[in-house]
Design a protein around this motif. Structure first.
Motif, PDB file in Angstrom:
ATOM      1  N   VAL A 362       0.850  -1.198   0.000  1.00 33.30           N
ATOM      2  CA  VAL A 362       0.000   0.000   0.000  1.00 33.30           C
ATOM      3  C   VAL A 362       0.883   1.245   0.000  1.00 33.30           C
ATOM      4  CG1 VAL A 362      -1.652   1.357   1.316  1.00 33.30           C
ATOM      5  CG2 VAL A 362      -1.898  -1.120   1.204  1.00 33.30           C
ATOM      6  N   LEU A 363       1.846   1.240   0.907  1.00 30.35           N
ATOM      7  CA  LEU A 363       2.721   2.404   1.045  1.00 30.35           C
ATOM      8  C   LEU A 363       3.443   2.690  -0.275  1.00 30.35           C
ATOM      9  CD1 LEU A 363       3.984   4.474   2.975  1.00 30.35           C
ATOM     10  CD2 LEU A 363       5.788   2.818   3.404  1.00 30.35           C
ATOM     11  N   LEU A 366       0.977   3.898  -3.129  1.00 31.71           N
ATOM     12  CA  LEU A 366       0.503   5.276  -3.056  1.00 31.71           C
ATOM     13  C   LEU A 366       1.662   6.269  -3.231  1.00 31.71           C
ATOM     14  CD1 LEU A 366      -2.492   5.428  -0.611  1.00 31.71           C
ATOM     15  CD2 LEU A 366      -2.302   4.593  -2.921  1.00 31.71           C
ATOM     16  N   ALA A 369       1.995   7.971  -6.519  1.00 32.56           N
ATOM     17  CA  ALA A 369       1.167   9.131  -6.801  1.00 32.56           C
ATOM     18  C   ALA A 369       1.976  10.424  -6.718  1.00 32.56           C
ATOM     19  CB  ALA A 369      -0.014   9.182  -5.841  1.00 32.56           C
ATOM     20  N   VAL A 370       3.064  10.433  -5.941  1.00 30.59           N
ATOM     21  CA  VAL A 370       3.833  11.680  -5.804  1.00 30.59           C
ATOM     22  C   VAL A 370       4.510  12.060  -7.122  1.00 30.59           C
ATOM     23  CG1 VAL A 370       5.682  12.845  -4.565  1.00 30.59           C
ATOM     24  CG2 VAL A 370       4.082  11.399  -3.322  1.00 30.59           C
ATOM     25  N   ILE A 405      -5.171  12.379 -15.096  1.00 25.84           N
ATOM     26  CA  ILE A 405      -5.621  12.859 -13.785  1.00 25.84           C
ATOM     27  C   ILE A 405      -6.782  11.976 -13.294  1.00 25.84           C
ATOM     28  CG2 ILE A 405      -6.741  14.740 -12.543  1.00 25.84           C
ATOM     29  CD1 ILE A 405      -5.327  16.667 -14.500  1.00 25.84           C
ATOM     30  N   SER A 406      -7.795  11.820 -14.134  1.00 30.27           N
ATOM     31  CA  SER A 406      -8.987  11.073 -13.713  1.00 30.27           C
ATOM     32  C   SER A 406      -8.637   9.635 -13.335  1.00 30.27           C
ATOM     33  CB  SER A 406     -10.019  11.035 -14.838  1.00 30.27           C
ATOM     34  OG  SER A 406     -10.312  12.342 -15.247  1.00 30.27           O
ATOM     35  N   LEU A 409      -6.286   9.297 -10.194  1.00 32.56           N
ATOM     36  CA  LEU A 409      -6.920   9.486  -8.881  1.00 32.56           C
ATOM     37  C   LEU A 409      -7.697   8.243  -8.459  1.00 32.56           C
ATOM     38  CD1 LEU A 409      -8.057  13.192  -9.170  1.00 32.56           C
ATOM     39  CD2 LEU A 409      -6.315  12.261  -7.674  1.00 32.56           C
ATOM     40  N   ILE A 412      -5.707   5.746  -6.621  1.00 33.24           N
ATOM     41  CA  ILE A 412      -5.503   5.928  -5.185  1.00 33.24           C
ATOM     42  C   ILE A 412      -6.547   5.143  -4.386  1.00 33.24           C
ATOM     43  CG2 ILE A 412      -5.549   7.677  -3.357  1.00 33.24           C
ATOM     44  CD1 ILE A 412      -4.246   9.577  -5.323  1.00 33.24           C
ATOM     45  N   PHE A 413      -7.712   4.941  -4.965  1.00 33.26           N
ATOM     46  CA  PHE A 413      -8.719   4.090  -4.313  1.00 33.26           C
ATOM     47  C   PHE A 413      -8.218   2.647  -4.272  1.00 33.26           C
ATOM     48  CE2 PHE A 413     -12.828   6.603  -4.547  1.00 33.26           C
ATOM     49  CZ  PHE A 413     -12.267   7.764  -5.062  1.00 33.26           C
ATOM     50  N   ASN A 416      -5.159   1.423  -2.229  1.00 33.40           N
ATOM     51  CA  ASN A 416      -5.360   1.379  -0.785  1.00 33.40           C
ATOM     52  C   ASN A 416      -6.067   0.065  -0.457  1.00 33.40           C
ATOM     53  OD1 ASN A 416      -6.132   1.831   1.857  1.00 33.40           O
ATOM     54  ND2 ASN A 416      -6.369   4.017   1.520  1.00 33.40           N
ATOM     55  N   SER A 417      -5.333  -0.843   0.182  1.00 24.20           N
ATOM     56  CA  SER A 417      -5.858  -2.210   0.332  1.00 24.20           C
ATOM     57  C   SER A 417      -7.223  -2.242   1.016  1.00 24.20           C
ATOM     58  CB  SER A 417      -4.869  -3.057   1.108  1.00 24.20           C
ATOM     59  OG  SER A 417      -4.592  -2.460   2.349  1.00 24.20           O
ATOM     60  N   THR A 418      -7.453  -1.291   1.927  1.00 21.33           N
ATOM     61  CA  THR A 418      -8.741  -1.294   2.628  1.00 21.33           C
ATOM     62  C   THR A 418      -9.899  -1.140   1.640  1.00 21.33           C
ATOM     63  OG1 THR A 418      -7.699  -0.315   4.550  1.00 21.33           O
ATOM     64  CG2 THR A 418     -10.083  -0.110   4.403  1.00 21.33           C
ATOM     65  N   ILE A 419      -9.772  -0.172   0.732  1.00 19.36           N
ATOM     66  CA  ILE A 419     -10.837   0.033  -0.241  1.00 19.36           C
ATOM     67  C   ILE A 419     -10.827  -1.077  -1.280  1.00 19.36           C
ATOM     68  CG2 ILE A 419     -11.805   1.647  -1.926  1.00 19.36           C
ATOM     69  CD1 ILE A 419     -10.512   3.886  -0.428  1.00 19.36           C
ATOM     70  N   ASP A 420      -9.627  -1.580  -1.559  1.00 18.24           N
ATOM     71  CA  ASP A 420      -9.509  -2.617  -2.585  1.00 18.24           C
ATOM     72  C   ASP A 420     -10.296  -3.873  -2.213  1.00 18.24           C
ATOM     73  OD1 ASP A 420      -8.185  -3.524  -5.107  1.00 18.24           O
ATOM     74  OD2 ASP A 420      -7.444  -5.062  -3.758  1.00 18.24           O
TER      75      ASP A 420
ATOM     76  N   ILE B  84     -14.534   0.346   5.754  1.00 17.43           N
ATOM     77  CA  ILE B  84     -14.237   0.518   4.328  1.00 17.43           C
ATOM     78  C   ILE B  84     -15.031   1.688   3.756  1.00 17.43           C
ATOM     79  CG2 ILE B  84     -14.481  -0.598   2.067  1.00 17.43           C
ATOM     80  CD1 ILE B  84     -13.791  -3.250   3.579  1.00 17.43           C
ATOM     81  N   THR B  91     -11.285   9.143   0.952  1.00 15.28           N
ATOM     82  CA  THR B  91     -10.568   9.170  -0.330  1.00 15.28           C
ATOM     83  C   THR B  91     -11.327   9.982  -1.368  1.00 15.28           C
ATOM     84  OG1 THR B  91      -9.779   6.961   0.214  1.00 15.28           O
ATOM     85  CG2 THR B  91      -9.429   7.705  -2.026  1.00 15.28           C
ATOM     86  N   LEU B 142      -1.129  11.997   0.803  1.00 15.51           N
ATOM     87  CA  LEU B 142      -1.026  10.543   0.685  1.00 15.51           C
ATOM     88  C   LEU B 142      -0.681   9.892   2.009  1.00 15.51           C
ATOM     89  CD1 LEU B 142       0.577  10.482  -2.800  1.00 15.51           C
ATOM     90  CD2 LEU B 142      -1.578   9.433  -2.165  1.00 15.51           C
ATOM     91  N   VAL B 146      -2.605   6.800   3.388  1.00 16.65           N
ATOM     92  CA  VAL B 146      -1.900   5.557   3.731  1.00 16.65           C
ATOM     93  C   VAL B 146      -2.125   5.245   5.209  1.00 16.65           C
ATOM     94  CG1 VAL B 146       0.369   4.493   4.000  1.00 16.65           C
ATOM     95  CG2 VAL B 146      -0.161   5.782   1.939  1.00 16.65           C
ATOM     96  N   TRP B 153      -6.864  -1.514   7.543  1.00 12.15           N
ATOM     97  CA  TRP B 153      -6.460  -2.788   6.925  1.00 12.15           C
ATOM     98  C   TRP B 153      -6.051  -3.803   8.005  1.00 12.15           C
ATOM     99  CZ3 TRP B 153      -6.347  -5.897   2.876  1.00 12.15           C
ATOM    100  CH2 TRP B 153      -5.267  -6.762   2.632  1.00 12.15           C
TER     101      TRP B 153
END
Lengths: 602, 355
Positions: A362-363, A366, A369-370, A405-406, A409, A412-413, A416-420, B84, B91, B142, B146, B153
């Protein structure tokens, strides 16, 4: 062939000594000039045209399966006419649907956006922009194309075999792809897929090694690495990514071939398929996913980086302003290339991966993205206070930034493993990667084609058709993929060909219909572009000046129709970076112009 | 015939477009290429602005039309699902702001700085301060994402509570099978070579006493108890499947040969969901989320979430797979006192075959 080799040696000589119109004296046969050519420009065009043919096939497949998605159960008799038992009664058979989806993905990712995009522009641009007469090894370069061609033939033939092509998805996860009894596409089609991919990897490695050695060794006098135009830097990183990651896919594919045909158990364990208990024990199905995504994720950047490089160049040329933050652009390309190798497991958050390992990915994911954000801000600043000419190429470059851009972004969802957990393998993923990797890269490719077409063919593409092409495509891309995110947020899994039995997913019938209709329109407009492309080769408006866009880079110092060897006289010397636009009140200052004493520093 | 007309119309439309495009090129040559180019430049600059405005309206309209069809954030039917949903919301807010600002700047700059004779492009090759600012700001944003992401998570993927109930889920082309551990709360061992379509579909090892009371369920919904943590032990027989529970926002692959687990606490009974959604036929669905062959799209299962009492009533009616397969060993089948030697020897024989 011997004649072609002779030309090759002539090029080598031409590199060292003066020679006047050396190449005009060779009368090449049709075969050595257009078929087994060793001229990087011709090879680039071969890649491009093969890529276009594949794009039509792959795009047509998507139209076919969109018909099923938009109008499930409806009969289209014409389908049966063309596809026989795969579309009995005019409706698409599920096995056929999955074969279409699999081939659409494979063809577009590998054959169009890898070979057709980076193969084309690396070949055409690298020698022209660094000031070289050809690639380091024109012969390997030619082999690279012909291996790609062979891969194409094998893949194309797999469409015509009795049991159909591979149908396990473009990722070809075993055991589905390993077990002959698990699906029709896992019979001969899967073997052909793997063989074709192996040939493709050989092609890609030959090409990549060539690009790297050419960029490192064959730059003209004065062309230091920090004076390279950004497309070249992008191609360089692309080639490095490919050379380091494609072999891993090759190993994965070979092990899968062994599992399929030699009874090994690399990926197989504890399997009862179609009522048969298989003997395999101790393999890991997840191993393949690691090997696949170790290529698969860098592959995304293999596709995207060349587009980024070309967009940077085109935006700078057409806003008549230097690219903002050249070193930052370079640094972010480098950062993306490094990070591309460290994020593959974000495709595997829900495979039972160790959660700690997941958090590391995850780290790192993301983090990408920088540098991506830096690039976006730099493109925006490049446009700021420019004097922008909206050529079709510029418009596609602007569209690329918008799509990047679209799609970036929404990454980023998913990163992120939580949203994944919720969005993994849903239509959200399909929407995300089509925007950021599919359509955006296509926009980069179109931008490149419109911008360098005059260099490739000495003629212009019709720009009215170009404008129609752009406007329909960008509106269509957003209409197709933006609402698709909502399907994913509702949890709708990808690769569902009919949602009517599902309570949670069956409420998007209207939306699916709209998407299908728009995708047919967009496909038709792409055909119009293809027509424009081929028509203009022969009948397009002729280019009358060597530098039609008023650009600084070296390719515009060659004759309008450069021969093999590119420059008729000596290769020009480079004195400055490629982005002196609008400096000291001058609209542009070519790289070949020495720095004068009165010039301001930047 | 209809197809023919459609093709004809398309071809005609194409021809007309092409002729116009070709004509416009000639007109440009006659009127002076430069002048014509400047005019199209203005049109395209204007269109870019229109695209921005219509696009933003479109984004809003799309949300109006479709937001009601997705699972509303915060409506997740499990504790983990709520985390979640919250992560999604954070987000969406952060990326939404970035999306809006960057897209507006992109198209606005394009419109504002379109080619004009009055303006000279500003030579602006770099600015370290700006570059540092827009490296640091995304980095901070970010870090926030994170940070939340990893905390949630670990909460979701951490060990299941000790009192969690256990259900085994097995996927195969193209169905789901469930196994409940019975009174001993332990799932008996299994070995895939013991598989038998008729009386041992999961390949249970009958010499493991823990298997005696394991209840096998297929072809009907999985039953879960509301507000009680449940740990799913997930496996597959043939190819990779995936247990997707969109209402609970949970998902985990089912991999042959490598069991996986996932736990959560359902917080709403099926009855509550019927009231909440206003849909009297509401069911929790299990979708297969990993491509698994030609029936992938139809690999559907259902879940009923109910109270402990309702669950107990349902479970009481179930017979263990062991006794279903060997009814003569079932103590409740009093009518089988005689030793039917051939079938009684069966468990022992299978036991040896399994080892």
């Amino acid at each position: 062939m011997s004649e072609a080799l002779h030309v090759h040696s002539g090029v080598e000589v031409g590199h060292d000594v003066h020679h006047d119109d050396h190449h005009g004296h060779h009368h090449q046969s049709f075969i050595s000039k257009y078929v087994f050519s060793m001229d990087h420009k011709t090879i680039g065009k071969q890649f491009l045209i093969t890529g276009i043919v594949w794009a039509i096939i792959g795009g047509l497949f998507s139209v076919l399966f969109r018909l099923q998605l938009g109008f499930p159960g409806q009969s289209f008799p014409i389908l049966e006419t063309f596809f026989g038992h795969w579309a009995k009664g005019g409706t698409i058979h599920p096995e056929f649907y999955y074969a279409l989806v699999t081939m659409h993905g494979t063809v577009l990712v590998f054959f169009v956006l890898t070979a057709g995009l980076s193969g084309t522009f690396a070949n055409i641009l690298i020698p022209l922009q660094i000031g070289a007469r050809d690639m380091a090894s024109p012969f390997l370069n030619m082999l690279s194309y012909w291996f790609f061609f062979m891969a194409s033939i094998v893949m194309l033939s797999s469409l015509f075999i009795q049991t159909g092509p591979a149908s396990g998805g473009w990722t070809m996860y075993p055991p589905l792809s390993a077990l002959h009894d698990a699906s029709l596409g896992s019979k001969a089609g899967a073997d052909m897929w793997l063989i074709s991919m192996a040939l493709f990897i050989v092609s890609s490695l030959l090409g990549g090694l060539n690009y790297i050695s050419t960029i490192l060794n064959m730059r003209t006098k004065g062309m230091s690495m920090t004076r390279l135009p950004l497309p070249i830097w992008a191609m360089f990183f692309t080639a490095v990514l490919g050379v380091l990651s494609f072999p891993v896919l090759l190993s994965g594919a070979i092990l899968l071939l062994f599992d399929r045909n030699l009874g090994t158990s690399f990926y197989l364990s504890d399997i009862v398929v179609a009522g048969n208990i298989l003997p395999n024990e101790g393999g890991s199905a997840i191993l393949f996913q690691h090997l696949f995504w170790f290529l698969g994720h860098p592959e995304v950047y293999i596709i995207l980086l060349p587009a980024m490089g070309m967009v940077s160049e085109i935006l700078s040329v057409n806003s008549r302003k230097p690219i903002f933050g050249y070193m930052a652009m370079l640094g972010s390309l480098f950062a993306i290339a490094i990070l591309a190798f460290l994020v593959w497991a974000h495709h595997m958050f829900v495979t039972g991966l160790n959660p700690f390992l997941g958090s590391v990915f995850v780290l790192l994911t993301l983090l990408i993205a920088v540098p991506s954000a830096i690039k976006v801000f730099n493109w925006l600043t490049t446009l700021w206070r420019g004097n922008i000419r909206f050529t079709p190429a510029t418009l596609f470059a602007i569209g690329f930034v918008s799509l990047f851009i679209s799609g970036g972004l929404t990454g980023i969802f998913l990163g992120n493993s939580t949203i994944d957990i919720h969005l993994h393998d849903t239509m959200f993923v399909v929407a995300h990667f089509h925007i950021v990797m599919g359509v955006a890269s296509f926009f980069g490719m179109f931008a490149g084609v419109y911008h360098w077409y005059p260099k490739m063919f000495g003629r212009y593409l019709n720009s009215t058709l170009g404008y129609i092409h752009f406007w329909v495509t960008i509106c269509g891309a957003y209409l197709i993929f933006w609402p698709m995110h909502y399907e994913g947020l509702a949890g709708m899994p990808r690769r569902y060909l009919d949602k009517s039995i599902w309570q949670a997913f069956n409420q998007f019938a209207d939306l699916d219909k709209m998407i299908t209709i728009v995708s047919i329109v967009v496909f038709a407009v792409q055909l119009m572009f293809v027509f424009n492309f081929f028509y203009s080769i022969f009948k397009g408006r002729k280019v009358t000046s060597t530098n039609p866009w008023g650009a600084n880079t070296l390719e515009w110092t060659t004759p309008i129709n450069p021969g093999h060897g590119n420059w008729t006289g000596e290769i020009p010397e480079v004195h400055r970076w490629p982005y002196d636009y609008g400096k000291d009140g001058r609209e542009f200052i070519p790289q070949t112009e020495p720095i004068s004493a009165s010039e301001s520093k930047h | 015939m209809q197809t023919f007309f459609i093709v004809a119309i398309l071809a005609l439309g194409f021809l007309v477009t092409f002729q116009i495009a070709k004509a416009s090129e000639y007109v440009a040559v006659i009127r002076g290429a430069d002048k014509a180019r400047k005019q199209t430049n203005k049109i395209n600059g204007f269109l870019l602005l229109v695209f921005l405005i219509l696009g933003m309206i479109g984004v809003y309209y799309c949300n109006e039309r479709l937001a009601g069809k997705i699972l509303p954030f915060g409506s997740a039917a499990s504790d983990h699902g709520l985390l979640i949903d919250r992560m999604l919301k954070i987000t969406i807010i952060i990326t939404g702001i970035v999306f809006f600002i960057t897209q507006v700047l992109l198209f606005w700059y394009c419109f504002k700085y379109q080619e004009s004779e009055k303006r000279k492009a500003f030579y602006f090759p770099h600015n370290n301060k700006l570059e540092i600012i827009w490296t640091v700001i995304p980095a901070i944003a970010l870090t926030v994402l994170v940070g939340f992401g990893i905390i949630y998570w670990f909460r979701i993927t951490g060990d299941a509570p000790k009192d969690a109930s256990v259900v085994e889920v097995t996927g195969s082309q193209f169905k789901w099978e469930f196994r409940y551990p019975g009174d001993d709360k332990i799932l008996g061992k299994k070995y895939f070579k013991n598989y038998n379509a008729v009386n041992n579909p999961l390949g249970q090892l009958w010499d493991d006493p823990a298997n005696r009371d394991d209840v096998y369920v297929t072809g009907e919904p999985m039953h879960l108890v509301v507000n009680k943590p449940v740990k799913l032990v997930i496996g597959a027989k043939d190819v990779i499947h995936d247990v997707g529970l969109s209402h609970f926002r949970m998902k985990m692959d089912a991999v042959p040969g490598t069991p996986t687990t996932m736990w959560f606490t359902p917080t709403k009974t099926s009855r509550q969901m019927k009231e909440e959604t206003g849909n009297p036929d509401f069911v929790y669905e299990i979708s297969c989320d990993q491509m698994c062959g030609q029936g992938h799209w139809s690999m559907r299962g259902e879940i009923i979430v109910e109270t402990q009492e309702e669950f107990d009533v349902w479970m009481a009616k179930k017979k263990s797979m062991y006794y279903t397969s060997f009814p003569e060993l079932d103590p409740s089948n009093k009518k089988a006192p005689a030793i039917a030697d051939s079938s009684a020897a069966k468990p022992v024989a299978m036991l040896q075959a399994g080892k």
